[in-house]
Design a protein around this motif. Sequence first.
Motif, mmCIF file in Angstrom:
data_model
loop_
_atom_site.group_PDB
_atom_site.id
_atom_site.type_symbol
_atom_site.label_atom_id
_atom_site.label_comp_id
_atom_site.label_asym_id
_atom_site.label_seq_id
_atom_site.Cartn_x
_atom_site.Cartn_y
_atom_site.Cartn_z
ATOM 1 N N SER A 54 31.554 41.305 16.965
ATOM 2 C CA SER A 54 32.025 41.579 15.609
ATOM 3 C C SER A 54 33.319 42.381 15.641
ATOM 4 O O SER A 54 34.266 42.101 14.899
ATOM 5 C CB SER A 54 30.952 42.319 14.812
ATOM 6 O OG SER A 54 29.789 41.519 14.676
ATOM 7 N N ALA A 55 33.379 43.385 16.528
ATOM 8 C CA ALA A 55 34.586 44.215 16.635
ATOM 9 C C ALA A 55 35.770 43.400 17.118
ATOM 10 O O ALA A 55 36.907 43.600 16.665
ATOM 11 C CB ALA A 55 34.330 45.388 17.582
ATOM 12 N N PHE A 56 35.525 42.457 18.023
ATOM 13 C CA PHE A 56 36.615 41.629 18.528
ATOM 14 C C PHE A 56 37.186 40.756 17.418
ATOM 15 O O PHE A 56 38.411 40.629 17.277
ATOM 16 C CB PHE A 56 36.133 40.772 19.694
ATOM 17 C CG PHE A 56 37.181 39.860 20.257
ATOM 18 C CD1 PHE A 56 38.386 40.366 20.729
ATOM 19 C CD2 PHE A 56 36.979 38.489 20.315
ATOM 20 C CE1 PHE A 56 39.357 39.521 21.254
ATOM 21 C CE2 PHE A 56 37.941 37.647 20.837
ATOM 22 C CZ PHE A 56 39.129 38.164 21.302
ATOM 23 N N ASP A 96 38.251 44.238 26.890
ATOM 24 C CA ASP A 96 38.206 43.161 27.885
ATOM 25 C C ASP A 96 38.488 41.819 27.218
ATOM 26 O O ASP A 96 39.275 41.004 27.718
ATOM 27 C CB ASP A 96 36.836 43.098 28.554
ATOM 28 C CG ASP A 96 36.530 44.292 29.435
ATOM 29 O OD1 ASP A 96 37.474 44.984 29.858
ATOM 30 O OD2 ASP A 96 35.335 44.535 29.695
ATOM 31 N N LYS A 97 37.834 41.573 26.085
ATOM 32 C CA LYS A 97 38.005 40.295 25.389
ATOM 33 C C LYS A 97 39.449 40.106 24.947
ATOM 34 O O LYS A 97 39.998 39.004 25.045
ATOM 35 C CB LYS A 97 37.062 40.222 24.186
ATOM 36 C CG LYS A 97 35.607 40.034 24.556
ATOM 37 C CD LYS A 97 34.803 39.519 23.371
ATOM 38 C CE LYS A 97 33.435 39.018 23.818
ATOM 39 N NZ LYS A 97 32.803 38.131 22.845
ATOM 40 N N LEU A 122 34.602 33.863 26.608
ATOM 41 C CA LEU A 122 34.238 35.075 25.879
ATOM 42 C C LEU A 122 32.875 34.980 25.208
ATOM 43 O O LEU A 122 32.341 35.993 24.746
ATOM 44 C CB LEU A 122 35.308 35.391 24.829
ATOM 45 C CG LEU A 122 36.724 35.564 25.385
ATOM 46 C CD1 LEU A 122 37.695 35.884 24.267
ATOM 47 C CD2 LEU A 122 36.763 36.645 26.450
ATOM 48 N N ARG A 123 32.308 33.776 25.155
ATOM 49 C CA ARG A 123 30.975 33.615 24.560
ATOM 50 C C ARG A 123 29.994 33.079 25.590
ATOM 51 O O ARG A 123 29.109 33.791 26.057
ATOM 52 C CB ARG A 123 31.068 32.690 23.334
ATOM 53 C CG ARG A 123 29.861 32.769 22.392
ATOM 54 C CD ARG A 123 28.748 31.815 22.745
ATOM 55 N NE ARG A 123 29.193 30.439 22.861
ATOM 56 C CZ ARG A 123 28.415 29.452 23.294
ATOM 57 N NH1 ARG A 123 27.163 29.704 23.661
ATOM 58 N NH2 ARG A 123 28.873 28.214 23.408
ATOM 59 N N MET A 181 42.502 38.175 37.568
ATOM 60 C CA MET A 181 42.439 39.205 36.534
ATOM 61 C C MET A 181 41.034 39.284 35.951
ATOM 62 O O MET A 181 40.495 40.378 35.730
ATOM 63 C CB MET A 181 43.425 38.882 35.417
ATOM 64 C CG MET A 181 43.365 39.827 34.224
ATOM 65 S SD MET A 181 43.719 39.002 32.649
ATOM 66 C CE MET A 181 42.279 37.948 32.468
ATOM 67 N N LEU A 182 40.403 38.128 35.731
ATOM 68 C CA LEU A 182 39.049 38.113 35.196
ATOM 69 C C LEU A 182 38.079 38.779 36.164
ATOM 70 O O LEU A 182 37.242 39.597 35.762
ATOM 71 C CB LEU A 182 38.604 36.681 34.907
ATOM 72 C CG LEU A 182 37.169 36.529 34.381
ATOM 73 C CD1 LEU A 182 36.994 37.262 33.062
ATOM 74 C CD2 LEU A 182 36.809 35.055 34.227
ATOM 75 N N ASP A 183 38.177 38.453 37.442
ATOM 76 C CA ASP A 183 37.306 39.095 38.437
ATOM 77 C C ASP A 183 37.549 40.597 38.500
ATOM 78 O O ASP A 183 36.619 41.377 38.700
ATOM 79 C CB ASP A 183 37.524 38.466 39.814
ATOM 80 C CG ASP A 183 36.856 37.108 39.949
ATOM 81 O OD1 ASP A 183 35.787 36.922 39.361
ATOM 82 O OD2 ASP A 183 37.417 36.237 40.633
ATOM 83 N N ASP A 184 38.796 40.995 38.331
ATOM 84 C CA ASP A 184 39.116 42.418 38.355
ATOM 85 C C ASP A 184 38.472 43.129 37.169
ATOM 86 O O ASP A 184 37.914 44.219 37.316
ATOM 87 C CB ASP A 184 40.633 42.604 38.323
ATOM 88 C CG ASP A 184 41.046 44.050 38.525
ATOM 89 O OD1 ASP A 184 40.606 44.658 39.517
ATOM 90 O OD2 ASP A 184 41.796 44.573 37.682
#
Length: 544
Positions: free
Chosen positions: A56-58, A28-29, A13-14, A280-283
Motif C-alpha cells: 500500500s505504501a509503495f 527496495d521496491k 515486486l509481487r 543489484m537485486l541480489d545485493d
Amino acid sequence: MTKERLYLYDTTLRDGQQTQGVQFSTEDKTQIAAALDALGVDYIEGGWPGANPTDSAFFDTKPKLAATFTAFGMTKRAGMSAENDDVLAAVLNAGTEAVCLVGKSHDFHVTKALGITLAENTENIAKSMAHMVAQGREALFDAEHFFDGYKANPDYALEAVKAAYEAGARWIVLCDTNGGALPREIYEITKAVIAAGIPGDHLGIHTHNDTEHAVANSLAAIDAGARHIQGTLNGLGERCGNANLTTLIPTLLLKEPYASQFEIGVSKEGLSGLTRASRMLDDILNRVPMRQAAYVGASAFAHKAGLHASAILKDPSTYEHIDPAVVGNERIIPMSNQAGQSNLRKRLSDAGLSVEKGNPALGEILERIKVAEAKGYSYDTAQASFELLAREALGLGATYFDVERYRVISERRRNARGATVVESEAVVTVQLPNGAKTTSFFKNDHADDLSDEGPVNALWQALKSDLGPYQGIIDDVRLVDFKVRITNGGTEAVTRVIIDFEDSKGRHWATVGVSSNIVDASFGALLDALNWKLVHEGTEVARG
C-alpha cells in the motif's frame, strides 16, 4: 520485414516477493522498479494494494515510470457486485494505469477452493473485467491454473478466459500456476486457445519453474502465438520461481528466430545493464548471486580448461555463444590445476604482468598452483591470491611486513547482571623490513544477543590497525564477503576460506586461505588482501 511486438511484464515486486525468505521494503521496491524501468520492460506490477502495508505504501509513492504501472488483485467475490467489492476497490484506488486480476480457470479449484458453481465463477470474471474497463483501466486477466484446467476440462477453461476477453480484457494471461506443464503442452494448448477465438496479440503467458522449464515454456507460448510474457528478475517466485526475465530478455533480443521476428521494449543499449540489474537485486536481498546463471552469472563466461582458454584467445566465439559485454558481463579465465599456459598468460596479462610464451616461469607458476590446489587451495575466484603467487614465481614479490605472532581468544559468559556476553579479542605482532615492530590489540565486546562480530573480525581489525608506514594506504580496505568451505571431512578436515574485499577506489579483489584451523585459514586470506593492496598502490618496501 516488420517485426511483431512482444510485451514484457515484470512481477518481481509481487510474485517475486512470494519467494521464501524475500521481503521487500518500500524503498527496495522503489529501487527495483527504477532499475526495471531503465531496462525497458513494458509493465511493472507493483504488488497487491491493501494486501499488506508495504504494498500500500509503495502505491502511495506513485513512482514515475515509463512502463505501465500495474496493480494486482483478484476477481470479485460471489454474492456482491463489482462496484461494492472492497478488494476490487482497493486495487482501483491505487490509481494505476493497468490492473491485473487473477481468477480461477480450473473447474476443480472453482468448486473445491471457492465453493461456488462454474457459472458463478464465469460471471465473477466477466463482471470484474467489465468494471475495470468502465473505470478506464487497462485490464489483464491472470487465468490461474489454466493449463491444468484445460487438461481436466477444456470447455470450461476456455469459457473462463473467453468471458474475460469478451468483457474487454486487453490481455488474457495463461498461467502454469503449479509449474508442471512441459513445452509441448504449452505450445499445443496456447494454439488451441487462439483457435477458440482469443487472438495471439491479446494472449499472454505466466509460467513457474517447478520442472526447470519456465523459460522454455514461455518461448513455446511465443512460438504458438502469445505476445505477452510475464516473469521476474533472477527468476524469483513461489517454490522454484517464475520464468527468469534475465534469461528471456537476451534470448528474445539475440537468438533466432526471435531476434528477427520480434521487437521488445528493451534496446540493445539497455541490455548492457542486465547484469548490473540482476546483481543489484541480489545485493538488495543480501543473497550471493548464482554464479552459473545464464547470461549474467559470474561463471557464465568463465573458461577454466586449458583447451577452452587457448581457443578463446584466438576467437571468443569458439566457446562463447554471445559477447559477454552485450549483457554487461565479462569474460573470466580462472586459474586452477586444469589450467594450461594459454589460461596463465591471459590471466597474467589481466593483472598487468606480461610474460612471453615459453618463459620457464610459466611452468613454475603452474606447478605451484597444482601443488597448492592439492592442499585445498582454489584460485578460480581468488584472483588476488593467484596474482601474488605468480609475482613470487616471477621474482616480482615484495615483503612489506612479516607477522611474528598472533593470538585470538573468544569467550562466552554471563556477566554480573546475568546477561550473556560474547567477547572476541586478538593480538597481532608485526615485524617491518626496517626493523620496527608493532603489536596491535582489538577486542569485540557486546552483551546483547550474541552479537559479537567474532574472532576473524577481531583478527582483521588488529592486523590492519597499525602497519606503520603503510597505514594510510590500507585504511580504506573493507571486507565485504566471507565464504567457508570444508574440503574434506573427518578429523583431518581442511578449511578453505575465500574473502572478498573492496577499497575507496572501487577496486574489488578476493583472496584464499587454507588450514585445518578456520581462524588460521582466514588469517592467510587477510594477509594476501593487504599485500595485494600494497602491490597495487605501487608501495615501496619500508627500509631502515
